[in-house]
Design a protein around this motif. Structure first.
Motif, short mmCIF file in Angstrom:
data_model
loop_
_atom_site.label_atom_id
_atom_site.label_comp_id
_atom_site.label_asym_id
_atom_site.label_seq_id
_atom_site.Cartn_x
_atom_site.Cartn_y
_atom_site.Cartn_z
N ARG A 21 1.05 -1.04 0.22
CA ARG A 21 -0.09 -0.14 -0.02
C ARG A 21 0.92 1.17 0.01
O ARG A 21 1.93 1.34 0.54
CB ARG A 21 -0.88 0.00 1.26
CG ARG A 21 -1.91 -1.06 1.20
CD ARG A 21 -2.73 -0.92 2.62
NE ARG A 21 -3.86 -1.93 2.33
CZ ARG A 21 -4.55 -2.47 3.27
NH1 ARG A 21 -4.57 -1.58 4.48
NH2 ARG A 21 -5.37 -3.70 3.22
N GLY A 22 0.38 2.49 -0.67
CA GLY A 22 1.24 3.43 -0.72
C GLY A 22 2.50 3.41 -1.77
O GLY A 22 2.48 2.54 -2.24
N CYS A 23 3.15 4.38 -1.72
CA CYS A 23 4.37 4.59 -2.56
C CYS A 23 5.56 3.72 -2.06
O CYS A 23 5.95 3.90 -0.79
CB CYS A 23 4.75 5.82 -2.89
SG CYS A 23 6.33 6.10 -3.87
N ILE A 24 6.19 2.78 -2.59
CA ILE A 24 7.45 2.05 -2.08
C ILE A 24 8.65 2.91 -2.02
O ILE A 24 9.45 2.53 -1.26
CB ILE A 24 7.53 0.80 -2.62
CG1 ILE A 24 8.01 0.88 -4.20
CG2 ILE A 24 6.53 -0.47 -2.92
CD1 ILE A 24 8.82 -0.26 -4.99
N PHE A 25 8.46 3.95 -2.57
CA PHE A 25 9.80 4.75 -2.77
C PHE A 25 9.58 6.24 -1.68
O PHE A 25 10.49 6.80 -1.62
CB PHE A 25 9.91 5.39 -4.17
CG PHE A 25 10.36 4.19 -5.08
CD1 PHE A 25 11.45 3.81 -5.28
CD2 PHE A 25 9.11 3.94 -6.07
CE1 PHE A 25 11.82 2.74 -6.13
CE2 PHE A 25 9.53 2.94 -6.98
CZ PHE A 25 10.83 2.32 -7.01
N CYS A 26 8.52 6.27 -1.03
CA CYS A 26 8.47 7.23 0.02
C CYS A 26 9.12 6.74 1.11
O CYS A 26 8.53 5.63 1.60
CB CYS A 26 7.05 7.77 0.07
SG CYS A 26 6.66 8.91 -1.39
N PRO A 27 9.68 7.49 1.92
CA PRO A 27 10.20 6.78 3.25
C PRO A 27 9.07 6.39 4.05
O PRO A 27 8.03 7.18 4.26
CB PRO A 27 11.15 7.87 4.00
CG PRO A 27 11.29 8.89 2.89
CD PRO A 27 10.08 8.78 1.86
N PRO A 28 9.43 5.17 4.82
CA PRO A 28 8.33 4.76 5.70
C PRO A 28 8.22 5.88 6.94
O PRO A 28 9.23 6.39 7.40
CB PRO A 28 8.43 3.33 6.09
CG PRO A 28 10.03 3.14 5.58
CD PRO A 28 10.38 4.43 4.63
N GLU A 29 6.87 5.69 7.39
CA GLU A 29 6.91 6.53 8.92
C GLU A 29 7.67 6.07 10.01
O GLU A 29 8.12 6.80 10.55
CB GLU A 29 5.25 6.64 9.25
CG GLU A 29 4.52 7.19 8.04
CD GLU A 29 3.11 7.56 8.49
OE1 GLU A 29 2.65 7.15 9.88
OE2 GLU A 29 2.24 7.58 7.71
N LYS A 30 7.82 4.61 10.01
CA LYS A 30 8.46 4.10 10.86
C LYS A 30 9.54 2.96 10.22
O LYS A 30 9.19 2.49 9.28
CB LYS A 30 7.74 3.41 11.90
CG LYS A 30 6.82 2.19 11.77
CD LYS A 30 5.92 1.73 12.44
CE LYS A 30 5.08 0.45 11.83
NZ LYS A 30 4.43 -0.10 12.56
N ALA A 114 7.55 1.53 -16.35
CA ALA A 114 7.64 2.03 -14.92
C ALA A 114 6.67 1.49 -14.20
O ALA A 114 5.64 1.48 -14.29
CB ALA A 114 7.62 3.49 -14.79
N GLY A 115 6.99 0.50 -13.32
CA GLY A 115 6.18 -0.25 -12.37
C GLY A 115 5.39 0.78 -11.19
O GLY A 115 4.45 0.41 -10.87
N TYR A 116 6.33 1.71 -11.14
CA TYR A 116 5.64 2.82 -10.26
C TYR A 116 5.74 3.98 -10.72
O TYR A 116 6.79 4.99 -10.64
CB TYR A 116 6.49 2.63 -8.71
CG TYR A 116 5.98 1.39 -7.93
CD1 TYR A 116 4.97 1.59 -6.99
CD2 TYR A 116 6.88 0.44 -8.22
CE1 TYR A 116 4.79 0.40 -6.35
CE2 TYR A 116 6.42 -0.70 -7.44
CZ TYR A 116 5.34 -0.61 -6.48
OH TYR A 116 4.96 -1.74 -5.64
#
Length: 164
Positions: A21-30, A114-116
């Motif tokens: 879920r969400g963007c795999i390239f955005c830093p995770p919150e934790k 581009a997969g994402y």
């Protein structure tokens, strides 16, 4: 002609369409374990992640931290830093995996592969003579791969030591 089957069971999750879920390239919150998000390096501008579904051993995904889709939207600082990090990443891969060459590039847009497509990322794919190419499939199969978590464990200390 004898039929040969190449098994790559770890790619089943990808082929089956299971996506995070969400963007795999955005830093995770934790922080997430490498099984979920194999991040090798991150600073305020750039993130380096090992591809969980690699084309070849050591396949890296290098992206700006900022969520952008277009290459032309990078700032000058992001552009320069992305290239510097890519250079260092290639140096690490050369030292540890000893590839004979690399495929390095962007797939810009869905039709370009581009997969994402919503988050710009650069792919660095180490290559070895006789690795996974068309002729290898028709002739002798030469497939030497390691599980991505093993590769992650090998690369992680070298990326932690990066000072850019």
């Amino acid at each position: 002609m004898e039929r040969r089957i190449l098994w790559a069971p770890w790619r089943g999750e990808y082929v089956g369409g299971k996506r995070e879920r969400g963007c795999i390239f955005c830093p995770p919150e934790k922080p997430l374990p490498p099984e979920e998000r194999p991040i090798l390096y991150m600073d305020k501008l750039v993130m380096v992640m090992l591809n969980k579904f690699p084309y070849n051993t050591g396949h890296l995904l290098i992206s700006p931290v900022r969520h952008i889709a277009e290459l032309e939207d990078l700032t000058e600082d992001e552009s320069l830093h992305l290239i510097k990090v890519t250079q260092r990443a290639i140096m690490i891969l050369k030292e540890l995996l000893k590839p004979h060459g690399f495929n390095v590039g962007f797939n810009l847009g869905k039709v370009a592969g581009a997969g994402y497509p919503d988050h710009l990322h650069l792919q660095v794919v180490p290559r070895w003579e006789g690795d996974v190419n068309f002729l290898s499939i028709l002739d002798d199969v030469r497939l030497a791969s390691q599980h991505y978590l093993r590769v992650y464990e090998m690369l992680k200390p070298h990326f932690e030591a990066l000072k850019i």
